[in-house]
Motif scaffolding. Structure first.
Motif, PDB file in Angstrom:
ATOM      1  N   ASP A 161       0.790  -1.222   0.000  1.00  0.00           N
ATOM      2  CA  ASP A 161       0.000   0.000   0.000  1.00  0.00           C
ATOM      3  C   ASP A 161       0.826   1.278   0.000  1.00  0.00           C
ATOM      4  O   ASP A 161       0.330   2.329  -0.388  1.00  0.00           O
ATOM      5  CB  ASP A 161      -0.921  -0.008   1.226  1.00  0.00           C
ATOM      6  N   ALA A 162       2.069   1.215   0.457  1.00  0.00           N
ATOM      7  CA  ALA A 162       2.927   2.401   0.481  1.00  0.00           C
ATOM      8  C   ALA A 162       4.380   1.957   0.469  1.00  0.00           C
ATOM      9  O   ALA A 162       4.730   0.929   1.062  1.00  0.00           O
ATOM     10  CB  ALA A 162       2.646   3.259   1.718  1.00  0.00           C
ATOM     11  N   SER A 163       5.221   2.743  -0.194  1.00  0.00           N
ATOM     12  CA  SER A 163       6.651   2.442  -0.256  1.00  0.00           C
ATOM     13  C   SER A 163       7.430   3.736  -0.096  1.00  0.00           C
ATOM     14  O   SER A 163       7.074   4.765  -0.683  1.00  0.00           O
ATOM     15  CB  SER A 163       7.032   1.806  -1.604  1.00  0.00           C
ATOM     16  N   THR A 164       8.501   3.675   0.702  1.00  0.00           N
ATOM     17  CA  THR A 164       9.371   4.836   0.887  1.00  0.00           C
ATOM     18  C   THR A 164      10.818   4.409   0.763  1.00  0.00           C
ATOM     19  O   THR A 164      11.166   3.244   0.988  1.00  0.00           O
ATOM     20  CB  THR A 164       9.161   5.487   2.273  1.00  0.00           C
ATOM     21  N   THR A 165      11.670   5.371   0.418  1.00  0.00           N
ATOM     22  CA  THR A 165      13.113   5.133   0.431  1.00  0.00           C
ATOM     23  C   THR A 165      13.818   6.449   0.718  1.00  0.00           C
ATOM     24  O   THR A 165      13.180   7.485   0.898  1.00  0.00           O
ATOM     25  CB  THR A 165      13.585   4.483  -0.875  1.00  0.00           C
ATOM     26  N   VAL A 166      15.153   6.421   0.738  1.00  0.00           N
ATOM     27  CA  VAL A 166      15.923   7.485   1.380  1.00  0.00           C
ATOM     28  C   VAL A 166      16.222   8.694   0.510  1.00  0.00           C
ATOM     29  O   VAL A 166      16.503   9.762   1.037  1.00  0.00           O
ATOM     30  CB  VAL A 166      17.252   6.935   1.945  1.00  0.00           C
ATOM     31  N   ASN A 167      16.202   8.545  -0.797  1.00  0.00           N
ATOM     32  CA  ASN A 167      16.484   9.702  -1.644  1.00  0.00           C
ATOM     33  C   ASN A 167      15.956   9.453  -3.057  1.00  0.00           C
ATOM     34  O   ASN A 167      15.572   8.339  -3.405  1.00  0.00           O
ATOM     35  CB  ASN A 167      17.977  10.048  -1.651  1.00  0.00           C
ATOM     36  N   GLN A 168      15.962  10.510  -3.862  1.00  0.00           N
ATOM     37  CA  GLN A 168      15.350  10.421  -5.179  1.00  0.00           C
ATOM     38  C   GLN A 168      16.128   9.508  -6.106  1.00  0.00           C
ATOM     39  O   GLN A 168      15.549   8.826  -6.962  1.00  0.00           O
ATOM     40  CB  GLN A 168      15.221  11.810  -5.803  1.00  0.00           C
ATOM     41  N   SER A 169      17.443   9.457  -5.980  1.00  0.00           N
ATOM     42  CA  SER A 169      18.238   8.590  -6.856  1.00  0.00           C
ATOM     43  C   SER A 169      17.812   7.131  -6.697  1.00  0.00           C
ATOM     44  O   SER A 169      17.616   6.415  -7.696  1.00  0.00           O
ATOM     45  CB  SER A 169      19.725   8.734  -6.536  1.00  0.00           C
ATOM     46  N   ILE A 170      17.656   6.679  -5.457  1.00  0.00           N
ATOM     47  CA  ILE A 170      17.262   5.289  -5.221  1.00  0.00           C
ATOM     48  C   ILE A 170      15.783   5.093  -5.537  1.00  0.00           C
ATOM     49  O   ILE A 170      15.389   4.049  -6.074  1.00  0.00           O
ATOM     50  CB  ILE A 170      17.620   4.883  -3.780  1.00  0.00           C
ATOM     51  N   ALA A 171      14.956   6.102  -5.264  1.00  0.00           N
ATOM     52  CA  ALA A 171      13.533   6.007  -5.617  1.00  0.00           C
ATOM     53  C   ALA A 171      13.370   5.784  -7.120  1.00  0.00           C
ATOM     54  O   ALA A 171      12.543   4.966  -7.559  1.00  0.00           O
ATOM     55  CB  ALA A 171      12.799   7.270  -5.192  1.00  0.00           C
ATOM     56  N   THR A 172      14.154   6.479  -7.912  1.00  0.00           N
ATOM     57  CA  THR A 172      14.068   6.331  -9.368  1.00  0.00           C
ATOM     58  C   THR A 172      14.433   4.917  -9.791  1.00  0.00           C
ATOM     59  O   THR A 172      13.804   4.344 -10.702  1.00  0.00           O
ATOM     60  CB  THR A 172      14.988   7.360 -10.050  1.00  0.00           C
ATOM     61  N   MET A 173      15.423   4.325  -9.130  1.00  0.00           N
ATOM     62  CA  MET A 173      15.798   2.949  -9.454  1.00  0.00           C
ATOM     63  C   MET A 173      14.659   1.976  -9.170  1.00  0.00           C
ATOM     64  O   MET A 173      14.376   1.077  -9.968  1.00  0.00           O
ATOM     65  CB  MET A 173      17.061   2.556  -8.675  1.00  0.00           C
ATOM     66  N   TYR A 174      13.976   2.141  -8.033  1.00  0.00           N
ATOM     67  CA  TYR A 174      12.834   1.274  -7.717  1.00  0.00           C
ATOM     68  C   TYR A 174      11.704   1.472  -8.731  1.00  0.00           C
ATOM     69  O   TYR A 174      11.062   0.503  -9.163  1.00  0.00           O
ATOM     70  CB  TYR A 174      12.319   1.552  -6.306  1.00  0.00           C
ATOM     71  N   GLU A 175      11.450   2.703  -9.091  1.00  0.00           N
ATOM     72  CA  GLU A 175      10.362   2.976 -10.036  1.00  0.00           C
ATOM     73  C   GLU A 175      10.667   2.380 -11.408  1.00  0.00           C
ATOM     74  O   GLU A 175       9.789   1.802 -12.054  1.00  0.00           O
ATOM     75  CB  GLU A 175      10.138   4.485 -10.108  1.00  0.00           C
ATOM     76  N   GLU A 176      11.925   2.517 -11.862  1.00  0.00           N
ATOM     77  CA  GLU A 176      12.278   2.009 -13.184  1.00  0.00           C
ATOM     78  C   GLU A 176      12.338   0.486 -13.217  1.00  0.00           C
ATOM     79  O   GLU A 176      11.921  -0.132 -14.198  1.00  0.00           O
ATOM     80  CB  GLU A 176      13.616   2.607 -13.618  1.00  0.00           C
ATOM     81  N   GLY A 179       8.465  -0.651 -11.132  1.00  0.00           N
ATOM     82  CA  GLY A 179       7.224   0.014 -11.484  1.00  0.00           C
ATOM     83  C   GLY A 179       6.402   0.490 -10.307  1.00  0.00           C
ATOM     84  O   GLY A 179       5.180   0.581 -10.399  1.00  0.00           O
ATOM     85  N   VAL A 180       7.046   0.798  -9.178  1.00  0.00           N
ATOM     86  CA  VAL A 180       6.326   1.281  -8.000  1.00  0.00           C
ATOM     87  C   VAL A 180       6.712   2.724  -7.697  1.00  0.00           C
ATOM     88  O   VAL A 180       7.866   3.112  -7.835  1.00  0.00           O
ATOM     89  CB  VAL A 180       6.596   0.389  -6.763  1.00  0.00           C
ATOM     90  N   ARG A 181       5.720   3.511  -7.289  1.00  0.00           N
ATOM     91  CA  ARG A 181       5.998   4.904  -6.934  1.00  0.00           C
ATOM     92  C   ARG A 181       6.501   4.953  -5.491  1.00  0.00           C
ATOM     93  O   ARG A 181       5.922   4.339  -4.598  1.00  0.00           O
ATOM     94  CB  ARG A 181       4.731   5.744  -7.058  1.00  0.00           C
ATOM     95  N   MET A 182       7.565   5.686  -5.297  1.00  0.00           N
ATOM     96  CA  MET A 182       8.182   5.767  -3.977  1.00  0.00           C
ATOM     97  C   MET A 182       8.045   7.171  -3.415  1.00  0.00           C
ATOM     98  O   MET A 182       8.249   8.163  -4.134  1.00  0.00           O
ATOM     99  CB  MET A 182       9.677   5.423  -4.053  1.00  0.00           C
ATOM    100  N   ASP A 183       7.710   7.283  -2.140  1.00  0.00           N
ATOM    101  CA  ASP A 183       7.843   8.539  -1.421  1.00  0.00           C
ATOM    102  C   ASP A 183       9.238   8.589  -0.791  1.00  0.00           C
ATOM    103  O   ASP A 183       9.872   7.558  -0.568  1.00  0.00           O
ATOM    104  CB  ASP A 183       6.771   8.656  -0.340  1.00  0.00           C
ATOM    105  N   ILE A 184       9.684   9.796  -0.503  1.00  0.00           N
ATOM    106  CA  ILE A 184      11.034   9.989   0.041  1.00  0.00           C
ATOM    107  C   ILE A 184      10.948  10.289   1.533  1.00  0.00           C
ATOM    108  O   ILE A 184      10.259  11.227   1.958  1.00  0.00           O
ATOM    109  CB  ILE A 184      11.767  11.150  -0.669  1.00  0.00           C
TER     110      ILE A 184
END
Length: 386
Positions: A161-176, A179-184
């Motif tokens: 239901d929700a996913s978070t990670t530590v910064n935008q660089s790593i969030a982009t890797m998870y999304e690419e 295919g999941v949207r990450m909050d920071i």
């Protein structure tokens, strides 16, 4: 099954760490406790913010390291091994007969266990780093565990239901990749308006490093650098011994004792670190980029140093480079060697150090946890109302 008579959500926080020494999860718990009745499932004793605690034996690994488990990893039988790690089996047994409304899974390795918690809970996964490369500098991890972690992320992340990670660089890797949207949610700590830059000492620049005493963190190079620099510099270390074994810790202690300019201090609780560090001048860290997580790090200590009103001297890393340059917080070494760290430090004048400390003071509120807490509050509000 137990009935929830309380209007407050029943929240389970899973972390395969000793939460009392895990700064990120401790901050998370403070937010969780404002939104529900929190049970922690982890190594170590109950954290203060937890209402209840389920303790896993710290000797039990959180990955399938038994012979049958390793064989299953080698054969790519991931579905059969997902709940097979000793700590995961112990955690599942401790959860028997309990239901929860919200589960927070810290790190991808907690997702399989989170998925079988009773009560049809909403699940939030806080990914502290890029899970498939957590220890990719270790051959056995790279061959056996990395593909398993990739499978865990691919299998479970799209379902939660929700996913978070530590910064935008790593969030982009998870999304690419998944295919999941990450909050920071960064590793920032609370703003300390009561602290201000300490004056420089007349006779030396006072260097400091805090964090885990983990092999590969390159702490030895910082010690070597201060020995190269001479009596105009000192180094103080606030280290947490690693669970990975006493041999490395003893070697490191021996190296510290051999250095006339280095002092080892007992570990300090995360909330108390800014006070302990405030007396120093420059926070130092030179982590070689053995993994993508090292290359993209934005660690607790960066924010600890800012709240302590220190200048910062770090090795090159994408996220910390950006913040150091944007706010003129310190210096970035050319590489990760003791010689280059010493060269960088020699190039800083006392006026440079004073400027860095004043600039840290100027951005301490901006680089505090306020924005991160708002993200967490929003997630919990949404999950509680789902």
């Amino acid at each position: 099954m137990p009935v929830n008579d309380s209007p407050r959500p029943r929240i389970l926080c899973i972390s395969f760490s000793d939460i009392r020494a895990d700064a990120r999860v401790l901050r998370q718990l403070d937010v969780l406790a404002r939104h529900g009745e929190v049970t922690t499932l982890s190594y170590g004793e109950r954290p203060d913010a937890a209402h209840d605690h389920l303790q896993i034996d710290s000797a039990l690994p959180s990955l399938p390291q038994t012979i049958p488990g390793v064989l299953k990893l080698g054969l790519r039988r991931y579905r059969s091994v997902a709940l097979d790690a000793p700590a995961v089996r112990a955690g599942r047994a401790l959860l028997a007969g309990r239901e929860f409304d919200i589960v927070v899974a810290n790190e991808a390795r907690a997702l399989p266990l989170a998925s079988v918690v009773a009560g049809a809970p909403r699940i939030w996964c806080d990914l502290h780093e890029w899970a498939p490369a957590e220890r990719s500098h270790v051959l056995s991890w790279r061959l056996l565990v990395a593909p398993f972690m990739d499978w865990v992320c691919r299998t479970y992340l799209p379902r939660i239901d929700a996913s978070t990670t530590v910064n935008q660089s790593i969030a982009t890797m998870y999304e690419e990749r998944f295919g999941v949207r990450m909050d920071i949610v960064r590793n920032a700590i609370a703003y300390r308006p009561d602290l201000s830059p300490s004056p420089l000492a007349a006779d030396r620049i006072r260097l400091v490093h805090s964090g885990g005493a983990v092999p590969g963190r390159n702490i030895e190079a910082i010690i070597d650098a201060v020995d190269l620099l001479g009596d105009a510099y000192s180094l103080d270390l606030f280290l947490i011994p690693s669970r990975q074994g006493d041999k490395y810790w003893q070697r490191l202690v021996d190296r510290i004792q051999a250095s006339p300019r280095t002092t080892l201090h007992p570990p300090v609780a995360p909330d108390d670190l800014p006070d302990a560090l405030n007396a120093y001048d420059l926070g130092v860290f030179i982590l070689p980029p053995h993994t993508p997580n090292h290359r993209l790090m934005l660690p607790n200590k960066f924010f600890d140093f800012v709240q302590a009103r220190l200048g910062i001297v770090f090795g090159p890393s994408v996220e910390t480079d950006r913040l150091i340059r944007r706010h003129d917080l310190g210096a970035i070494t050319a590489d990760y060697s003791a010689a280059d760290l010493a060269r960088t430090l020699r190039g800083l004048s006392p006026d440079d150090v004073r400027r860095f400390k004043q600039n840290a003071n100027g951005v301490a509120e901006l680089l505090s946890s306020e924005a991160d807490v708002a993200v967490q509050e929003g997630i919990l509000t949404r999950l509680a109302s789902a």
